[in-house]
Structures are given as structure tokens and as C-alpha cells.
Design a protein around this motif. Structure first.
Motif, PDB file in Angstrom:
ATOM      1  N   GLY A  95       0.392  -1.315  -0.025  1.00  0.00           N
ATOM      2  CA  GLY A  95      -0.115   0.072   0.254  1.00  0.00           C
ATOM      3  C   GLY A  95       0.491   1.240   0.342  1.00  0.00           C
ATOM      4  O   GLY A  95       0.707   2.304   0.108  1.00  0.00           O
ATOM      5  N   ILE A  96       2.256   0.881   0.386  1.00  0.00           N
ATOM      6  CA  ILE A  96       2.748   2.318   0.326  1.00  0.00           C
ATOM      7  C   ILE A  96       3.696   2.320  -1.612  1.00  0.00           C
ATOM      8  O   ILE A  96       4.516   1.322  -1.017  1.00  0.00           O
ATOM      9  CB  ILE A  96       3.767   2.743   1.129  1.00  0.00           C
ATOM     10  N   TYR A  97       3.563   2.953  -1.517  1.00  0.00           N
ATOM     11  CA  TYR A  97       4.170   3.828  -3.137  1.00  0.00           C
ATOM     12  C   TYR A  97       5.326   4.936  -2.820  1.00  0.00           C
ATOM     13  O   TYR A  97       4.430   6.047  -2.571  1.00  0.00           O
ATOM     14  CB  TYR A  97       3.618   3.788  -4.253  1.00  0.00           C
ATOM     15  N   GLU A  98       6.586   5.019  -2.888  1.00  0.00           N
ATOM     16  CA  GLU A  98       7.319   6.458  -3.238  1.00  0.00           C
ATOM     17  C   GLU A  98       8.396   6.166  -4.204  1.00  0.00           C
ATOM     18  O   GLU A  98       8.458   5.362  -5.061  1.00  0.00           O
ATOM     19  CB  GLU A  98       7.488   6.478  -1.181  1.00  0.00           C
ATOM     20  N   LYS A  99       8.380   7.659  -4.244  1.00  0.00           N
ATOM     21  CA  LYS A  99      10.022   7.952  -5.361  1.00  0.00           C
ATOM     22  C   LYS A  99      10.429   8.034  -4.200  1.00  0.00           C
ATOM     23  O   LYS A  99      10.656   8.794  -3.483  1.00  0.00           O
ATOM     24  CB  LYS A  99       9.721   9.491  -5.841  1.00  0.00           C
ATOM     25  N   VAL A 100      11.358   7.096  -4.818  1.00  0.00           N
ATOM     26  CA  VAL A 100      13.239   6.744  -4.655  1.00  0.00           C
ATOM     27  C   VAL A 100      13.948   7.313  -5.801  1.00  0.00           C
ATOM     28  O   VAL A 100      13.968   6.501  -6.930  1.00  0.00           O
ATOM     29  CB  VAL A 100      13.505   5.432  -4.134  1.00  0.00           C
ATOM     30  N   THR A 101      15.261   7.237  -5.582  1.00  0.00           N
ATOM     31  CA  THR A 101      16.271   8.277  -6.562  1.00  0.00           C
ATOM     32  C   THR A 101      17.145   6.799  -6.353  1.00  0.00           C
ATOM     33  O   THR A 101      17.884   6.846  -4.996  1.00  0.00           O
ATOM     34  CB  THR A 101      16.682  10.230  -6.365  1.00  0.00           C
ATOM     35  N   ARG A 102      17.897   6.514  -7.308  1.00  0.00           N
ATOM     36  CA  ARG A 102      18.930   5.653  -6.808  1.00  0.00           C
ATOM     37  C   ARG A 102      19.610   6.018  -9.003  1.00  0.00           C
ATOM     38  O   ARG A 102      19.352   6.864  -9.185  1.00  0.00           O
ATOM     39  CB  ARG A 102      18.714   4.242  -7.203  1.00  0.00           C
ATOM     40  N   PRO A 103      21.111   5.421  -8.940  1.00  0.00           N
ATOM     41  CA  PRO A 103      22.044   5.566  -9.964  1.00  0.00           C
ATOM     42  C   PRO A 103      21.529   4.323 -11.251  1.00  0.00           C
ATOM     43  O   PRO A 103      20.478   3.327 -10.459  1.00  0.00           O
ATOM     44  CB  PRO A 103      23.370   4.468  -9.419  1.00  0.00           C
TER      45      PRO A 103
END
Ligand code: NI
Length: 168
Positions: A95-103
Motif C-alpha cells: 500500500g505504500i508507493y514512493e519515489k526513490v532516487t538511485r543510480p
């Protein structure tokens, strides 16, 4: 089907151990993990999530769900300086969707189901998935990549969900 640990189960924060030899037992774990991933409609699963403290990951990002990737003792050898942001979710944090920044792109090595080492480049969703699953083996989750503010907001939301489900 194996049961998937749900955040914040403390067993999700343990560091997985290196697989010393790819035995039949390891292959059996891989099989059960793949089955669990497919049945849960996930695109990746780390052994940590099913309470097995070994460095094993299964991934299938194909539309037809017929391209199983087995990564035993996966290691990121190189990652690009350029990063990219994707929306991530996790079978352990439903139920949790979040934007994540990665290489954006990575170069990795891992062992396959037969214990043979292979190397591969990954970008796009595969790159995200590999990094997300290796995080699990390290005892971290994608929420660890978020700002404190965002993290607190999600923790509160999860607490509310937990309270509601224990009342019903
Ligand atoms: Ni996950």
C-alpha cells in the motif's frame, strides 16, 4: 508459498549471509521464492523478506512472467553517477508507493542456480529492482532512502493501518 514478513518486522533489518555453495537446498529456496513472488504479483523478492537470512534474490520484470532471474550473492560492481527517480513499492510494505532516487545504471555480478558466476548491465526498472532487493539483503528497505519528513509521514500512516486492522 512462503509467508512474507511485513514491515516493521525486525527480521527485515537483519543482514543476510553469503551463500557458500549453491546446493539443492539453495535451489529449493529459489523455487519457493519464485513461486511466492509470482503468486504475490511482485517483480522481485529477497530471501530476507521470507525470513531466510541468505543472499538470494529472485526477479522477473517480464510482462509474461516467464523470465526468472536468479541472483545468488549479488554484488554491484559499478554504478553510474547519473541517477534516476522511480516510484517504488515493496511486498513487505503493501500500500505504500514512493519515489526513490538511485543510480540509473549498474553493473553487477551474481551466481546463477548452478553456482556459475555471471555479470550483467542493468538500467531502467531492472536496475531499480536489483538495487531494491540488494537493500533487503543488507537489512534496509526503500523507506530508508526517503527524507525524514516523508518517512515520518509514512510511519504514521502505517501505524494507523495497523491499529485499524487489529481492531477489526
Ligand atoms: Ni521490497
Amino acid at each position: 508459498m512462503l509467508s512474507i514478513l511485513q514491515y516493521p518486522d525486525p527480521r527485515l533489518f537483519r543482514k543476510a549471509e553469503t551463500v557458500l555453495e549453491v546446493t539443492n537446498q539453495v535451489r529449493e529456496i529459489v523455487l519457493h521464492m519464485a513461486e511466492t513472488m509470482y503468486k504475490s504479483a511482485g517483480i522481485g523478492l529477497a530471501a530476507t523478506q521470507v525470513n531466510i537470512q541468505k543472499r538470494i534474490v529472485v526477479i522477473d520484470i517480464s510482462e509474461a512472467k516467464n523470465n526468472l532471474l536468479v541472483l545468488i550473492n549479488p554484488k554491484i560492481i559499478w554504478n553510474s553517477n547519473k541517477s534516476k527517480t522511480f516510484q517504488e513499492g515493496c511486498l513487505s510494505i503493501p500500500g505504500i508507493y514512493e519515489k526513490v532516487t538511485r543510480p540509473e545504471s549498474i553493473f553487477c555480478k551474481a551466481l546463477d542456480n548452478n553456482g556459475h558466476e555471471y555479470e550483467f548491465n542493468a538500467e531502467g526498472i531492472l536496475s531499480v529492482c536489483v538495487q531494491h532487493e540488494i537493500d533487503h539483503l543488507e537489512g534496509t528497505v526503500f523507506l530508508d532512502h526517503l527524507s525524514k519528513l516523508k518517512r515520518n509521514r509514512i510511519e504514521n500512516k502505517l501505524k494507523k493501518i495497523a491499529t485499524h486492522s487489529s481492531l477489526s
